[in-house]
Design a protein around this motif. Structure first.
Motif, PDB file in Angstrom:
ATOM      1  N   GLU A 126      -5.938   7.807 -13.005  1.00 16.72           N
ATOM      2  CA  GLU A 126      -6.116   7.116 -14.291  1.00 16.72           C
ATOM      3  C   GLU A 126      -4.875   6.314 -14.658  1.00 16.72           C
ATOM      4  O   GLU A 126      -4.966   5.179 -15.139  1.00 16.72           O
ATOM      5  CB  GLU A 126      -6.422   8.143 -15.382  1.00 16.72           C
ATOM      6  N   ASP A 127      -3.708   6.897 -14.393  1.00 19.06           N
ATOM      7  CA  ASP A 127      -2.441   6.232 -14.694  1.00 19.06           C
ATOM      8  C   ASP A 127      -2.271   4.939 -13.893  1.00 19.06           C
ATOM      9  O   ASP A 127      -1.936   3.894 -14.443  1.00 19.06           O
ATOM     10  CB  ASP A 127      -1.273   7.182 -14.374  1.00 19.06           C
ATOM     11  N   VAL A 128      -2.491   5.020 -12.580  1.00 19.49           N
ATOM     12  CA  VAL A 128      -2.222   3.852 -11.739  1.00 19.49           C
ATOM     13  C   VAL A 128      -3.287   2.771 -11.922  1.00 19.49           C
ATOM     14  O   VAL A 128      -2.996   1.577 -11.818  1.00 19.49           O
ATOM     15  CB  VAL A 128      -2.078   4.239 -10.252  1.00 19.49           C
ATOM     16  N   ARG A 129      -4.520   3.168 -12.205  1.00 22.41           N
ATOM     17  CA  ARG A 129      -5.557   2.163 -12.474  1.00 22.41           C
ATOM     18  C   ARG A 129      -5.226   1.372 -13.731  1.00 22.41           C
ATOM     19  O   ARG A 129      -5.509   0.173 -13.815  1.00 22.41           O
ATOM     20  CB  ARG A 129      -6.920   2.832 -12.608  1.00 22.41           C
ATOM     21  N   ALA A 130      -4.638   2.033 -14.711  1.00 22.75           N
ATOM     22  CA  ALA A 130      -4.243   1.332 -15.935  1.00 22.75           C
ATOM     23  C   ALA A 130      -3.166   0.291 -15.658  1.00 22.75           C
ATOM     24  O   ALA A 130      -2.986  -0.649 -16.443  1.00 22.75           O
ATOM     25  CB  ALA A 130      -3.731   2.340 -16.973  1.00 22.75           C
ATOM     26  N   LEU A 131      -2.444   0.429 -14.528  1.00 18.84           N
ATOM     27  CA  LEU A 131      -1.415  -0.535 -14.135  1.00 18.84           C
ATOM     28  C   LEU A 131      -1.971  -1.626 -13.223  1.00 18.84           C
ATOM     29  O   LEU A 131      -1.215  -2.467 -12.736  1.00 18.84           O
ATOM     30  CB  LEU A 131      -0.271   0.190 -13.421  1.00 18.84           C
ATOM     31  N   GLY A 132      -3.274  -1.586 -12.969  1.00 18.24           N
ATOM     32  CA  GLY A 132      -3.896  -2.595 -12.121  1.00 18.24           C
ATOM     33  C   GLY A 132      -3.932  -2.227 -10.655  1.00 18.24           C
ATOM     34  O   GLY A 132      -4.346  -3.049  -9.820  1.00 18.24           O
ATOM     35  N   VAL A 157      -4.570  14.991  -9.487  1.00 15.81           N
ATOM     36  CA  VAL A 157      -4.929  13.713  -8.867  1.00 15.81           C
ATOM     37  C   VAL A 157      -5.698  12.816  -9.837  1.00 15.81           C
ATOM     38  O   VAL A 157      -5.473  11.597  -9.884  1.00 15.81           O
ATOM     39  CB  VAL A 157      -5.740  13.952  -7.578  1.00 15.81           C
ATOM     40  N   ASP A 158      -6.599  13.382 -10.620  1.00 20.21           N
ATOM     41  CA  ASP A 158      -7.376  12.570 -11.569  1.00 20.21           C
ATOM     42  C   ASP A 158      -6.478  11.891 -12.598  1.00 20.21           C
ATOM     43  O   ASP A 158      -6.698  10.725 -12.957  1.00 20.21           O
ATOM     44  CB  ASP A 158      -8.421  13.423 -12.288  1.00 20.21           C
ATOM     45  N   VAL A 203      -2.815   3.895  -2.630  1.00 17.76           N
ATOM     46  CA  VAL A 203      -3.133   2.844  -3.589  1.00 17.76           C
ATOM     47  C   VAL A 203      -2.587   1.511  -3.107  1.00 17.76           C
ATOM     48  O   VAL A 203      -1.618   1.447  -2.344  1.00 17.76           O
ATOM     49  CB  VAL A 203      -2.555   3.161  -4.997  1.00 17.76           C
ATOM     50  N   GLU A 204      -3.226   0.455  -3.560  1.00 11.89           N
ATOM     51  CA  GLU A 204      -2.721  -0.900  -3.358  1.00 11.89           C
ATOM     52  C   GLU A 204      -2.164  -1.364  -4.690  1.00 11.89           C
ATOM     53  O   GLU A 204      -2.884  -1.412  -5.684  1.00 11.89           O
ATOM     54  CB  GLU A 204      -3.844  -1.822  -2.895  1.00 11.89           C
ATOM     55  N   TYR A 205      -0.883  -1.705  -4.698  1.00  5.90           N
ATOM     56  CA  TYR A 205      -0.208  -2.018  -5.961  1.00  5.90           C
ATOM     57  C   TYR A 205       0.518  -3.346  -5.850  1.00  5.90           C
ATOM     58  O   TYR A 205       1.185  -3.634  -4.847  1.00  5.90           O
ATOM     59  CB  TYR A 205       0.794  -0.914  -6.320  1.00  5.90           C
ATOM     60  N   ALA A 206       0.394  -4.163  -6.891  1.00 10.40           N
ATOM     61  CA  ALA A 206       1.122  -5.429  -6.975  1.00 10.40           C
ATOM     62  C   ALA A 206       1.778  -5.518  -8.344  1.00 10.40           C
ATOM     63  O   ALA A 206       1.116  -5.312  -9.372  1.00 10.40           O
ATOM     64  CB  ALA A 206       0.187  -6.617  -6.753  1.00 10.40           C
ATOM     65  N   GLY A 207       3.072  -5.811  -8.358  1.00  4.49           N
ATOM     66  CA  GLY A 207       3.800  -5.919  -9.619  1.00  4.49           C
ATOM     67  C   GLY A 207       5.153  -5.258  -9.506  1.00  4.49           C
ATOM     68  O   GLY A 207       5.520  -4.716  -8.454  1.00  4.49           O
ATOM     69  N   PRO A 208       5.939  -5.279 -10.576  1.00  4.21           N
ATOM     70  CA  PRO A 208       7.243  -4.603 -10.550  1.00  4.21           C
ATOM     71  C   PRO A 208       7.067  -3.093 -10.445  1.00  4.21           C
ATOM     72  O   PRO A 208       6.055  -2.538 -10.891  1.00  4.21           O
ATOM     73  CB  PRO A 208       7.891  -5.015 -11.875  1.00  4.21           C
ATOM     74  N   LEU A 209       8.066  -2.432  -9.885  1.00  9.21           N
ATOM     75  CA  LEU A 209       7.983  -0.990  -9.684  1.00  9.21           C
ATOM     76  C   LEU A 209       8.201  -0.190 -10.965  1.00  9.21           C
ATOM     77  O   LEU A 209       7.783   0.960 -11.051  1.00  9.21           O
ATOM     78  CB  LEU A 209       9.014  -0.558  -8.639  1.00  9.21           C
ATOM     79  N   ARG A 210       8.843  -0.785 -11.957  1.00 14.29           N
ATOM     80  CA  ARG A 210       9.226  -0.009 -13.136  1.00 14.29           C
ATOM     81  C   ARG A 210       8.044   0.688 -13.824  1.00 14.29           C
ATOM     82  O   ARG A 210       8.131   1.880 -14.134  1.00 14.29           O
ATOM     83  CB  ARG A 210       9.983  -0.897 -14.127  1.00 14.29           C
ATOM     84  N   PRO A 211       6.918  -0.015 -14.092  1.00 17.85           N
ATOM     85  CA  PRO A 211       5.802   0.692 -14.735  1.00 17.85           C
ATOM     86  C   PRO A 211       5.257   1.828 -13.870  1.00 17.85           C
ATOM     87  O   PRO A 211       4.887   2.882 -14.390  1.00 17.85           O
ATOM     88  CB  PRO A 211       4.752  -0.408 -14.943  1.00 17.85           C
ATOM     89  N   LEU A 212       5.193   1.621 -12.565  1.00 13.96           N
ATOM     90  CA  LEU A 212       4.702   2.674 -11.675  1.00 13.96           C
ATOM     91  C   LEU A 212       5.662   3.855 -11.661  1.00 13.96           C
ATOM     92  O   LEU A 212       5.248   5.013 -11.685  1.00 13.96           O
ATOM     93  CB  LEU A 212       4.533   2.113 -10.264  1.00 13.96           C
ATOM     94  N   ALA A 213       6.961   3.569 -11.644  1.00 19.76           N
ATOM     95  CA  ALA A 213       7.960   4.637 -11.633  1.00 19.76           C
ATOM     96  C   ALA A 213       7.938   5.459 -12.914  1.00 19.76           C
ATOM     97  O   ALA A 213       8.433   6.593 -12.937  1.00 19.76           O
ATOM     98  CB  ALA A 213       9.353   4.047 -11.421  1.00 19.76           C
ATOM     99  N   ALA A 214       7.355   4.910 -13.975  1.00 13.30           N
ATOM    100  CA  ALA A 214       7.301   5.628 -15.253  1.00 13.30           C
ATOM    101  C   ALA A 214       6.220   6.699 -15.281  1.00 13.30           C
ATOM    102  O   ALA A 214       6.182   7.509 -16.203  1.00 13.30           O
ATOM    103  CB  ALA A 214       7.079   4.641 -16.400  1.00 13.30           C
ATOM    104  N   SER A 215       5.342   6.721 -14.284  1.00 12.16           N
ATOM    105  CA  SER A 215       4.302   7.748 -14.248  1.00 12.16           C
ATOM    106  C   SER A 215       4.912   9.104 -13.922  1.00 12.16           C
ATOM    107  O   SER A 215       5.733   9.233 -13.010  1.00 12.16           O
ATOM    108  CB  SER A 215       3.244   7.401 -13.200  1.00 12.16           C
ATOM    109  N   ARG A 216       4.478  10.119 -14.632  1.00 14.22           N
ATOM    110  CA  ARG A 216       4.977  11.476 -14.402  1.00 14.22           C
ATOM    111  C   ARG A 216       4.038  12.288 -13.512  1.00 14.22           C
ATOM    112  O   ARG A 216       4.269  13.485 -13.314  1.00 14.22           O
ATOM    113  CB  ARG A 216       5.156  12.201 -15.738  1.00 14.22           C
ATOM    114  N   GLN A 226       0.863  -1.171   0.000  1.00 16.03           N
ATOM    115  CA  GLN A 226       0.000   0.000   0.000  1.00 16.03           C
ATOM    116  C   GLN A 226       0.903   1.225   0.000  1.00 16.03           C
ATOM    117  O   GLN A 226       1.760   1.369   0.885  1.00 16.03           O
ATOM    118  CB  GLN A 226      -0.926   0.011   1.213  1.00 16.03           C
ATOM    119  N   LEU A 227       0.723   2.077  -0.992  1.00 18.37           N
ATOM    120  CA  LEU A 227       1.648   3.172  -1.225  1.00 18.37           C
ATOM    121  C   LEU A 227       0.918   4.509  -1.234  1.00 18.37           C
ATOM    122  O   LEU A 227      -0.208   4.614  -1.713  1.00 18.37           O
ATOM    123  CB  LEU A 227       2.357   2.981  -2.575  1.00 18.37           C
TER     124      LEU A 227
END
Length: 326
Positions: free
Chosen positions: A31-37, A26-27, A50-63, A16-17
């Motif tokens: 939208e960005d993080v929901r697209a990552l699941g 914020v919107d 947010v609750e996030y599961a997966g590698p950090l690389r896609p999340l880190a790519a969000s601007r 949980q991050l």
């Protein structure tokens, strides 16, 4: 050589991050993080839980966020399976370095917990984790660490705000993009990195800012045509530009309202002239009443959207301006 915090971006995590951003963005972040699941658990005026599961690389790519943090209540879980488990300060045996900010009376208890309980090293000048009231911030995932830091002028666009402006511009592949107040080139860099423009054009009246812009573009390997020019008299052919991105002088840190009263009509007239039919401009300003009145008096352009942002005690608006007809 300065210490650079590191994290394994390819290690799968479940955590949980807290993602902190600019109010008004914020919107786009959601939208960005929901697209990552990711699942949005809570919204704040300036961020998300947010609750996030997966590698950090896609999340880190969000601007659209500048700080990623762990809630102290989830510290143990994060060390086991989350982002804290992905910290890599220099090898599997190297201890995590941390600093503790202004936690009030809890500061010393947190320091002792991290040192005695987890074997972390208190290192205020070279750290991987910054413990603040809003959570344990991961240094390697600060926006400037993820994408690199640009040189800035006193009025440079915040990187998250620049990402929002670029998104609003809806730049299509091959289009010509102009920034008539380019300053240090922040918007040109974002346009190049977030879209696939054709030509990038940047103008400014200040030679020193143009030198800074050229250095930022070189560092980020972005090709653009820069030139010294007044936004009231652009050396650009009529109808030659598809998109305009600009952080206008607010009349506070740069210029004045009295100067803007002369500048805005001339600059918006030039923007209307150089835009192609059905072109689009995204313009940031805090001199809102003057801006709206000027648009109403400028032929062939109209405001179709306004997003209120916040940064540094100011609440500027990003205006999407459309060109009507040819």
């Amino acid at each position: 050589m300065p210490y650079r915090p590191q994290v394994d971006l390819d290690r799968p995590i479940k955590d949980q991050l807290i993602l902190r951003t600019v109010p008004g963005a914020v919107d786009y972040l959601a939208e960005d993080v929901r697209a990552l699941g990711a699942r949005v658990l809570r919204r704040y005026p300036d961020g998300l839980l947010v609750e996030y599961a997966g590698p950090l690389r896609p999340l880190a790519a969000s601007r659209y966020f500048d700080v990623l943090a762990v809630d102290p209540a989830g510290l143990d879980d994060s060390r086991a399976d989350g982002v804290l488990a992905a910290l890599n300060p220099g090898g599997d045996t190297a201890p995590v370095r941390f600093r503790v900010g202004d936690l009030g009376e809890d500061r010393w208890a947190m320091r002792d917990r991290l040192e005695s309980g987890y074997g972390w090293v208190n290192s205020p000048n070279a750290w991987d984790v910054n413990v603040e009231p809003g959570g344990l911030e991961i240094g390697a995932l600060y926006l400037t660490q993820r994408f690199g830091e640009l040189q800035r002028t006193p009025a440079s666009t915040n990187p998250v705000v620049a990402a929002v402006l670029t998104r609003l511009a809806k730049i299509e592949p091959g289009q010509t993009v102009l920034d008539p107040f380019c300053g240090a080139g922040t918007l040109l860099v974002h346009a190049a990195e977030m879209a696939r423009p054709g030509r990038l054009l940047g103008f400014d009246v200040q030679t020193r800012w143009l030198r800074m812009s050229a250095e930022n573009l070189r560092t980020r390997r972005v090709a653009a045509l820069l030139g010294r020019a007044d936004a009231a008299a652009l050396p650009v052919a009529t109808g030659a530009v598809d998109r305009v991105l600009a952080n206008l002088p607010f009349g506070k840190r740069v210029g004045s309202h009295r100067v803007n009263a002369q500048l805005y009509p001339a600059a918006l007239g030039e923007i209307a002239r150089v835009l192609r039919g059905n072109g689009r401009a995204v313009l940031l300003t805090d001199d809102k009443r003057l801006f709206r009145e000027t648009v109403q008096r400028t032929r062939l352009i109209r405001v179709i959207k306004e997003i209120v942002l916040a940064r540094g005690g100011l609440h500027p608006s990003a205006y999407v301006v459309a060109k009507r007809g040819r």
